[in-house]
Write an enzyme that holds these catalytic residues in place. Sequence first.
Site, mmCIF file in Angstrom:
data_model
loop_
_atom_site.group_PDB
_atom_site.id
_atom_site.type_symbol
_atom_site.label_atom_id
_atom_site.label_comp_id
_atom_site.label_asym_id
_atom_site.label_seq_id
_atom_site.Cartn_x
_atom_site.Cartn_y
_atom_site.Cartn_z
ATOM 1 N N LEU A 95 -54.520 -31.280 -79.399
ATOM 2 C CA LEU A 95 -53.898 -30.329 -78.162
ATOM 3 C C LEU A 95 -53.556 -30.338 -76.948
ATOM 4 O O LEU A 95 -54.524 -30.239 -76.136
ATOM 5 C CB LEU A 95 -54.203 -28.855 -78.822
ATOM 6 C CG LEU A 95 -54.345 -28.577 -80.665
ATOM 7 C CD1 LEU A 95 -55.855 -27.633 -80.901
ATOM 8 C CD2 LEU A 95 -53.352 -28.444 -81.060
ATOM 9 N N HIS A 96 -52.514 -30.246 -76.653
ATOM 10 C CA HIS A 96 -52.178 -30.254 -75.023
ATOM 11 C C HIS A 96 -51.185 -29.175 -74.745
ATOM 12 O O HIS A 96 -51.070 -28.952 -73.327
ATOM 13 C CB HIS A 96 -51.924 -31.649 -74.701
ATOM 14 C CG HIS A 96 -50.270 -32.162 -75.206
ATOM 15 N ND1 HIS A 96 -50.549 -32.970 -76.615
ATOM 16 C CD2 HIS A 96 -49.222 -32.652 -74.405
ATOM 17 C CE1 HIS A 96 -49.554 -32.992 -75.927
ATOM 18 N NE2 HIS A 96 -48.471 -33.259 -74.723
ATOM 19 N N ARG A 97 -50.469 -28.841 -75.360
ATOM 20 C CA ARG A 97 -48.565 -28.324 -74.585
ATOM 21 C C ARG A 97 -49.641 -26.766 -74.473
ATOM 22 O O ARG A 97 -50.179 -26.308 -75.539
ATOM 23 C CB ARG A 97 -47.647 -28.149 -76.607
ATOM 24 C CG ARG A 97 -47.376 -29.071 -76.389
ATOM 25 C CD ARG A 97 -45.993 -29.478 -77.780
ATOM 26 N NE ARG A 97 -45.488 -30.653 -77.925
ATOM 27 C CZ ARG A 97 -44.713 -31.502 -76.724
ATOM 28 N NH1 ARG A 97 -44.157 -30.165 -76.015
ATOM 29 N NH2 ARG A 97 -44.443 -32.526 -77.507
ATOM 30 N N PRO A 98 -48.897 -26.455 -73.999
ATOM 31 C CA PRO A 98 -49.121 -25.221 -73.429
ATOM 32 C C PRO A 98 -49.085 -23.200 -74.192
ATOM 33 O O PRO A 98 -49.962 -23.152 -73.938
ATOM 34 C CB PRO A 98 -48.180 -24.650 -72.573
ATOM 35 C CG PRO A 98 -48.179 -26.297 -71.675
ATOM 36 C CD PRO A 98 -47.637 -26.498 -72.633
ATOM 37 N N ASP A 107 -50.659 -31.627 -81.330
ATOM 38 C CA ASP A 107 -49.051 -31.243 -81.498
ATOM 39 C C ASP A 107 -48.004 -32.043 -80.798
ATOM 40 O O ASP A 107 -47.411 -32.384 -79.848
ATOM 41 C CB ASP A 107 -49.426 -29.791 -80.492
ATOM 42 C CG ASP A 107 -50.208 -29.836 -79.135
ATOM 43 O OD1 ASP A 107 -50.632 -31.273 -78.739
ATOM 44 O OD2 ASP A 107 -50.364 -29.290 -78.511
#
Length: 362
Positions: A205-208, A279
């Site tokens: 997971l990395h999306r804001p 994501d």
Amino acid sequence: MKIDLIAGARPNFVKIAAIIHAIEKSEHPIKYRLIHTGQHYDESLSGNFFRDLSIPKPDINLEVGSGSQAAQTGAIMIAYEKILINEKPGLCLVVGDVNSSMACAITAKKMQVKVAHVEAGLRSFDWNMPEEINRILIDSISDYCFTTTLEAKQLLLNTGKEEDNTFFVGNTMIDTLLNFRNKFRRPSIWEKLKLTEGNYIILTLHRPGNVDEIKNLEITIKTILDHSRNLPVIFPVHPRTANILKLSTCQNENLYIVEPLSYLEFNYMVERAKAVITDSGGITEETTVLGVPCLSVRNSTERPETINEGTNELLGTDPLTIAPTLEKLFNGKWKKGKIPESWDGKTGGRIIKILNRLSFCF
């Protein structure tokens, strides 16, 4: 003919690697300079990374670093303009949809340098994604568009792109995946955690929207752990996400937060996982080709072929969707999927053949 190959983040180099390898194999090699904008400074982009992918270190590093969307884009444009003032190539080739690709495409176009976009025509139709704006801007000014699917090509033709300059070629990311599949490397955590094939889950997971709100992140991870049937959940995290996790209550005996893995190590883990929860857009393409179930924690995707044909399912960002989807996985009801047309490891070669044919244009 000389071309600039632009890369700004780790996935860009994976895609560019296919172009470089195709150039090296070509009967009529194209001269190029590899330009790293420095959009993402990542320790993994060291000598080992370039050695793993058998590509040279960048000829030029603009070293722009991180910043807001506007600050980063402006810094890249200013730095690349200086390069072009000193020496113009015949073509600026950009891949994907990161700020580096958009900034360099605009700068090159204003300096009367032709632009080619690899991975053109992708659309999520989600204006909340900064990448969607980048994709549309790059496509609109590109002289040559190379698409991963026939659907992406048709979308571009419907928006006015000319047939003669729009090419369905396949997926360069898959070129690299297939080219290095037999070199995937078992990471040290495999032995350390006593992992076995098909008995763990990979989480990225990395999306804001998924990681910036601690409560939401905690609920998502807890839901995954509650419904993963006690399988180890391996979560390679970048420093930004790691700092957020330090403030959270995400502790569980089945959750293993590890440092980012190298390209060869990560894909070794992906190929042998029970499933991947992510994501990321690119990972959905890789899991489709590797035949690994993929759960996308996103509200939209620019890669619908990974759902319509591949092994990916779009869950949305509501954690309530996770439990029934994992239940389907563990009950053996996951779709088999197939590999999309021309995702065959030969995309880079097709692109270089086309560029050699078009060389009289620039």
